[in-house]
Design an enzyme around this catalytic site. Structure first.
Site, PDB file in Angstrom:
ATOM      1  N   GLU A  70       0.847  -1.195   0.000  1.00 44.04           N
ATOM      2  CA  GLU A  70       0.000   0.000   0.000  1.00 44.04           C
ATOM      3  C   GLU A  70       0.882   1.243   0.000  1.00 44.04           C
ATOM      4  O   GLU A  70       1.738   1.418   0.878  1.00 44.04           O
ATOM      5  CB  GLU A  70      -0.954   0.013   1.205  1.00 44.04           C
ATOM      6  CG  GLU A  70      -1.864   1.233   1.148  1.00 44.04           C
ATOM      7  CD  GLU A  70      -3.101   1.160   2.028  1.00 44.04           C
ATOM      8  OE1 GLU A  70      -3.475   0.053   2.465  1.00 44.04           O
ATOM      9  OE2 GLU A  70      -3.687   2.229   2.271  1.00 44.04           O
ATOM     10  N   ASP A 122       9.396   7.351   1.405  1.00 45.03           N
ATOM     11  CA  ASP A 122       8.902   7.517   0.042  1.00 45.03           C
ATOM     12  C   ASP A 122       8.746   6.150  -0.637  1.00 45.03           C
ATOM     13  O   ASP A 122       9.709   5.377  -0.732  1.00 45.03           O
ATOM     14  CB  ASP A 122       9.933   8.374  -0.713  1.00 45.03           C
ATOM     15  CG  ASP A 122       9.442   8.824  -2.070  1.00 45.03           C
ATOM     16  OD1 ASP A 122       8.589   8.140  -2.664  1.00 45.03           O
ATOM     17  OD2 ASP A 122       9.945   9.858  -2.545  1.00 45.03           O
ATOM     18  N   ASP A 144      -2.517  12.217  -2.702  1.00 35.37           N
ATOM     19  CA  ASP A 144      -2.643  13.678  -2.628  1.00 35.37           C
ATOM     20  C   ASP A 144      -3.023  14.225  -4.005  1.00 35.37           C
ATOM     21  O   ASP A 144      -2.383  13.880  -5.005  1.00 35.37           O
ATOM     22  CB  ASP A 144      -1.318  14.291  -2.158  1.00 35.37           C
ATOM     23  CG  ASP A 144      -0.979  13.863  -0.734  1.00 35.37           C
ATOM     24  OD1 ASP A 144      -1.900  13.800   0.102  1.00 35.37           O
ATOM     25  OD2 ASP A 144       0.203  13.568  -0.461  1.00 35.37           O
ATOM     26  N   ASP A 180     -11.453  10.732  -4.546  1.00 35.09           N
ATOM     27  CA  ASP A 180     -12.743  11.423  -4.479  1.00 35.09           C
ATOM     28  C   ASP A 180     -12.614  12.830  -5.053  1.00 35.09           C
ATOM     29  O   ASP A 180     -13.512  13.642  -4.895  1.00 35.09           O
ATOM     30  CB  ASP A 180     -13.223  11.508  -3.026  1.00 35.09           C
ATOM     31  CG  ASP A 180     -12.271  12.309  -2.165  1.00 35.09           C
ATOM     32  OD1 ASP A 180     -11.043  12.151  -2.337  1.00 35.09           O
ATOM     33  OD2 ASP A 180     -12.728  13.117  -1.338  1.00 35.09           O
TER      34      ASP A 180
HETATM   35  C1  LIG Z   1      -4.540  12.046   1.001  1.00 37.33           C
HETATM   36  S1  LIG Z   1      -3.598  10.935   1.959  1.00 37.33           S
HETATM   37  C2  LIG Z   1      -4.526   9.400   1.830  1.00 37.33           C
HETATM   38  C3  LIG Z   1      -4.145   8.412   2.881  1.00 37.33           C
HETATM   39  C4  LIG Z   1      -4.823   7.037   2.780  1.00 37.33           C
HETATM   40  N1  LIG Z   1      -4.413   6.338   1.576  1.00 37.33           N
HETATM   41  C5  LIG Z   1      -6.321   7.136   2.850  1.00 37.33           C
HETATM   42  O1  LIG Z   1      -6.968   6.845   1.826  1.00 37.33           O
HETATM   43  O2  LIG Z   1      -6.839   7.466   3.933  1.00 37.33           O
HETATM   44  C6  LIG Z   1      -2.185  10.596   0.911  1.00 37.33           C
HETATM   45  C7  LIG Z   1      -1.033  10.001   1.665  1.00 37.33           C
HETATM   46  O3  LIG Z   1       0.020   9.673   0.747  1.00 37.33           O
HETATM   47  C8  LIG Z   1       1.255   9.914   1.403  1.00 37.33           C
HETATM   48  N2  LIG Z   1       2.308  10.056   0.372  1.00 37.33           N
HETATM   49  C9  LIG Z   1       2.544  11.132  -0.408  1.00 37.33           C
HETATM   50  N3  LIG Z   1       3.608  10.925  -1.207  1.00 37.33           N
HETATM   51  C10 LIG Z   1       4.051   9.674  -0.919  1.00 37.33           C
HETATM   52  C11 LIG Z   1       5.137   8.886  -1.394  1.00 37.33           C
HETATM   53  N4  LIG Z   1       5.962   9.349  -2.346  1.00 37.33           N
HETATM   54  N5  LIG Z   1       5.315   7.650  -0.851  1.00 37.33           N
HETATM   55  C12 LIG Z   1       4.468   7.187   0.098  1.00 37.33           C
HETATM   56  N6  LIG Z   1       3.433   7.887   0.592  1.00 37.33           N
HETATM   57  C13 LIG Z   1       3.226   9.122   0.088  1.00 37.33           C
HETATM   58  C14 LIG Z   1       1.005  11.162   2.216  1.00 37.33           C
HETATM   59  O4  LIG Z   1       1.922  11.306   3.286  1.00 37.33           O
HETATM   60  C15 LIG Z   1      -0.424  10.933   2.697  1.00 37.33           C
HETATM   61  O5  LIG Z   1      -0.470  10.316   3.957  1.00 37.33           O
END
Ligand SMILES: C[S@@+](CC[C@H](N)C(=O)[O-])C[C@H]1O[C@@H](n2cnc3c(N)ncnc32)[C@H](O)[C@@H]1O
Length: 241
Positions: A70, A122, A144, A180
């Site tokens: 994930e 990352d 994001d 969404d």
């Molecule tokens: C909008 S949140 C959604 C979190 C979760 N997937 C959910 O649906 O509740 C997006 C997440 O992706 C993470 N993220 C952003 N860039 C990333 C990367 N390069 N590798 C891993 N995670 C990342 C952010 O820190 C954030 O927690």
């Protein structure tokens, strides 16, 4: 101090190897119990950070029936549910946001999840270290949105990242995506459908949109937020061509 050092070390590795990581790494101040879990539990289930070639099977005992990944698990709700429902599967989660990591650690501890491993950084770094065709499922849920035009290159589902995901996916594997955010939904739909490696999974719509939600797709925190706010999340399922 140990935690701060450990995390900072990971974060600086991450940035030096893959370019800038956008988004938050820290939010609310951590409570002592959370710091304690970072100190004791995280080192036990963390994915080794200093390797360029990682055998993911070696992370789990006993050997898992499959390995899932994930990307950006946020608060870890979806990941923890999947791990609890599939104890034979090894589930790896990537997340650089410290407050999200501690939330997942709490669930791992309270639910006694032996099949979860965490890459606290990352996802691109981990993807590059994995061998070809090793993952049965990859999840990219509510990434994001980066809505501004000048930030589009920050969105995770870039052509290069999709190629990296395609490389590590098994031929019978599945790539699950959700959002969404109207703009991001359309953009990701186009990105994946125009990528030469992917096709919509059987039973989905012509572009991979999920028509009947699989029973084994628990809601993530962002999906719950979207539903409470009255937005309609769109889910996608893809396979390799
Ligand atoms: C909008 S949140 C959604 C979190 C979760 N997937 C959910 O649906 O509740 C997006 C997440 O992706 C993470 N993220 C952003 N860039 C990333 C990367 N390069 N590798 C891993 N995670 C990342 C952010 O820190 C954030 O927690």
């Amino acid at each position: 101090v140990r935690v701060a050092f450990y995390i900072e070390e990971i974060m600086s590795d991450t940035t030096s190897l893959t370019g800038r990581l956008y988004g938050r790494r820290k939010g609310r101040k951590l409570r002592p119990r959370q710091v304690d879990r970072l100190d004791t539990l995280l080192p036990q289930i963390t994915v080794p950070q200093d390797v360029t070639a990682l055998d993911p099977v070696s992370l789990f005992t006993p050997a898992p029936s499959a390995i899932w990944l994930e990307i950006g698990f946020g608060g870890g709700e979806h990941l923890a549910e999947q791990a609890a429902a599939h104890p034979d599967v090894g589930v790896i989660g990537c997340e650089p946001f410290l407050n999200g990591i501690v939330n997942l650690l709490k669930q791992v501890e309270e639910r006694n999840l032996a099949n979860v491993r965490v890459h606290p950084g990352d996802a691109r770094l981990l993807l590059d270290a994995l061998p070809d065709a090793c993952l049965s499922r990859v999840f990219l849920l509510f990434p994001d949105p980066w809505p501004k035009k000048r930030h589009i290159e920050r969105r995770f589902a870039s052509h290069d990242n999709l190629s990296a995901i395609a490389r590590v996916l098994r031929p019978d594997g599945e790539f699950r995506v959700a959002s969404d955010e109207a703009q991001l939904i359309l953009w990701m739909e186009e990105q994946v459908n125009t990528h030469p490696a992917f096709r919509p999974a059987p039973g989905t719509g012509p572009t991979g949109r999920v028509l009947n939600r699989p029973t084994d797709w628990p809601q993530s925190r962002y999906e719950q937020k979207a539903l409470i706010a009255g937005r309609d999340p769109v889910l996608f399922r893809f396979q390799l061509k």
